[in-house]
Design a protein around this motif. Structure first.
Motif, PDB file in Angstrom:
ATOM      1  N   GLY A 109     -32.561  12.028 -64.608  1.00  0.00           N
ATOM      2  CA  GLY A 109     -32.165  12.928 -63.526  1.00  0.00           C
ATOM      3  C   GLY A 109     -30.887  13.685 -63.826  1.00  0.00           C
ATOM      4  N   LEU A 110     -30.209  13.337 -64.900  1.00  0.00           N
ATOM      5  CA  LEU A 110     -28.933  13.969 -65.234  1.00  0.00           C
ATOM      6  C   LEU A 110     -29.096  15.466 -65.499  1.00  0.00           C
ATOM      7  N   THR A 111     -30.061  15.840 -66.317  1.00  0.00           N
ATOM      8  CA  THR A 111     -30.275  17.252 -66.628  1.00  0.00           C
ATOM      9  C   THR A 111     -30.681  18.014 -65.377  1.00  0.00           C
ATOM     10  N   LEU A 112     -31.592  17.471 -64.616  1.00  0.00           N
ATOM     11  CA  LEU A 112     -32.074  18.156 -63.425  1.00  0.00           C
ATOM     12  C   LEU A 112     -30.989  18.285 -62.364  1.00  0.00           C
ATOM     13  N   SER A 113     -30.176  17.276 -62.204  1.00  0.00           N
ATOM     14  CA  SER A 113     -29.062  17.340 -61.258  1.00  0.00           C
ATOM     15  C   SER A 113     -28.114  18.477 -61.638  1.00  0.00           C
ATOM     16  N   TRP A 114     -27.810  18.574 -62.909  1.00  0.00           N
ATOM     17  CA  TRP A 114     -26.959  19.659 -63.402  1.00  0.00           C
ATOM     18  C   TRP A 114     -27.619  21.013 -63.150  1.00  0.00           C
ATOM     19  N   LEU A 115     -28.928  21.103 -63.439  1.00  0.00           N
ATOM     20  CA  LEU A 115     -29.655  22.364 -63.272  1.00  0.00           C
ATOM     21  C   LEU A 115     -29.695  22.790 -61.806  1.00  0.00           C
ATOM     22  N   LEU A 116     -29.938  21.851 -60.905  1.00  0.00           N
ATOM     23  CA  LEU A 116     -29.929  22.162 -59.467  1.00  0.00           C
ATOM     24  C   LEU A 116     -28.596  22.756 -59.045  1.00  0.00           C
ATOM     25  N   ASP A 117     -27.515  22.113 -59.423  1.00  0.00           N
ATOM     26  CA  ASP A 117     -26.180  22.616 -59.084  1.00  0.00           C
ATOM     27  C   ASP A 117     -25.963  24.009 -59.660  1.00  0.00           C
ATOM     28  N   ASN A 118     -26.372  24.198 -60.897  1.00  0.00           N
ATOM     29  CA  ASN A 118     -26.197  25.480 -61.567  1.00  0.00           C
ATOM     30  C   ASN A 118     -26.947  26.594 -60.838  1.00  0.00           C
ATOM     31  N   LEU A 119     -28.206  26.365 -60.484  1.00  0.00           N
ATOM     32  CA  LEU A 119     -29.016  27.402 -59.837  1.00  0.00           C
ATOM     33  C   LEU A 119     -28.546  27.675 -58.411  1.00  0.00           C
ATOM     34  N   ARG A 120     -28.096  26.657 -57.722  1.00  0.00           N
ATOM     35  CA  ARG A 120     -27.588  26.856 -56.353  1.00  0.00           C
ATOM     36  C   ARG A 120     -26.340  27.730 -56.340  1.00  0.00           C
ATOM     37  N   THR A 121     -25.509  27.632 -57.369  1.00  0.00           N
ATOM     38  CA  THR A 121     -24.293  28.457 -57.419  1.00  0.00           C
ATOM     39  C   THR A 121     -24.607  29.926 -57.682  1.00  0.00           C
ATOM     40  N   ARG A 122     -25.835  30.240 -58.023  1.00  0.00           N
ATOM     41  CA  ARG A 122     -26.228  31.618 -58.316  1.00  0.00           C
ATOM     42  C   ARG A 122     -26.740  32.353 -57.075  1.00  0.00           C
ATOM     43  N   GLY A 123     -26.624  31.739 -55.899  1.00  0.00           N
ATOM     44  CA  GLY A 123     -26.963  32.416 -54.654  1.00  0.00           C
ATOM     45  C   GLY A 123     -28.411  32.351 -54.232  1.00  0.00           C
ATOM     46  N   ALA A 124     -29.164  31.397 -54.750  1.00  0.00           N
ATOM     47  CA  ALA A 124     -30.565  31.249 -54.342  1.00  0.00           C
ATOM     48  C   ALA A 124     -30.634  30.875 -52.859  1.00  0.00           C
ATOM     49  N   ALA A 125     -31.640  31.397 -52.163  1.00  0.00           N
ATOM     50  CA  ALA A 125     -31.843  31.049 -50.748  1.00  0.00           C
ATOM     51  C   ALA A 125     -32.224  29.577 -50.621  1.00  0.00           C
TER      52      ALA A 125
END
Length: 183
Positions: A109-125
């Protein structure tokens, strides 16, 4: 490549191609309900999610744009290193978009947790996850996954996009790789 073509490399078969397709269809029906009237962006995580993304996107009976991102925390081993590197970034602006990350497997889950945080900071709804496979026993961090195909034991699995040193991705099913192959 058929599961029977590499029987000596597997200790067991977890899911056949038919079982995987049935599960992908089931998830697609739920996504169609959840995203009715919206145009989600499917973000496939390379390379493992190629098979899942292709079959999932074709199964959807709605418009869904696609983009790809490559992140890595494995190298050539069998365990996640926990250090995430972006190998290929998205081409799509996520601002205001409903994003569904399409993954082959969730291990630590480490990679996915990082990816979720990364994509959320890009302004996704919104950002949700569809993972074909999840290993609950291997989790090092809790990741909220909206769509899970199958929960599997904490074994090293290959097939349907999952590899060991770039081998077995084209296997038409998912099986547990025998230790003699990677030891």
């Amino acid at each position: 490549m058929e599961l029977s073509d590499i029987e000596s490399d597997l200790t067991s078969v977890l899911y056949t191609e038919e079982q995987i397709h049935a599960k992908i269809a089931e998830v697609a029906r739920q996504v169609e309900v959840d995203y009715e009237g919206r145009d989600p962006l499917l973000v496939g995580v390379l390379k493992g999610a190629v098979m899942v993304m292709a079959d999932f996107s074709r199964e959807l009976k709605m418009s869904a744009a696609m983009d790809w991102m490559a992140v890595s925390s494995y190298g050539s081993g069998t365990k996640s290193s926990g250090v995430v590197r972006i190998l290929k970034d998205l081409d799509t602006d996520l601002h205001g978009r409903d994003v569904i990350i399409v993954e082959d497997i969730i291990d630590s889950g480490l990679t996915l947790s990082w990816l979720l945080d990364n994509l959320r900071t890009r302004g996704a709804a919104s950002v949700e996850i569809f993972a074909l496979l999840r290993k609950p026993e291997a989790a090092k961090v809790q990741v909220d996954v909206k769509y899970v195909g199958f929960e599997i034991p904490n074994d090293f699995v290959v097939g349907y996009g999952l590899d060991f040193d770039e081998r077995y991705r084209n296997l038409r099913g998912v099986g547990v790789l025998a230790p003699h192959v990677y030891s």
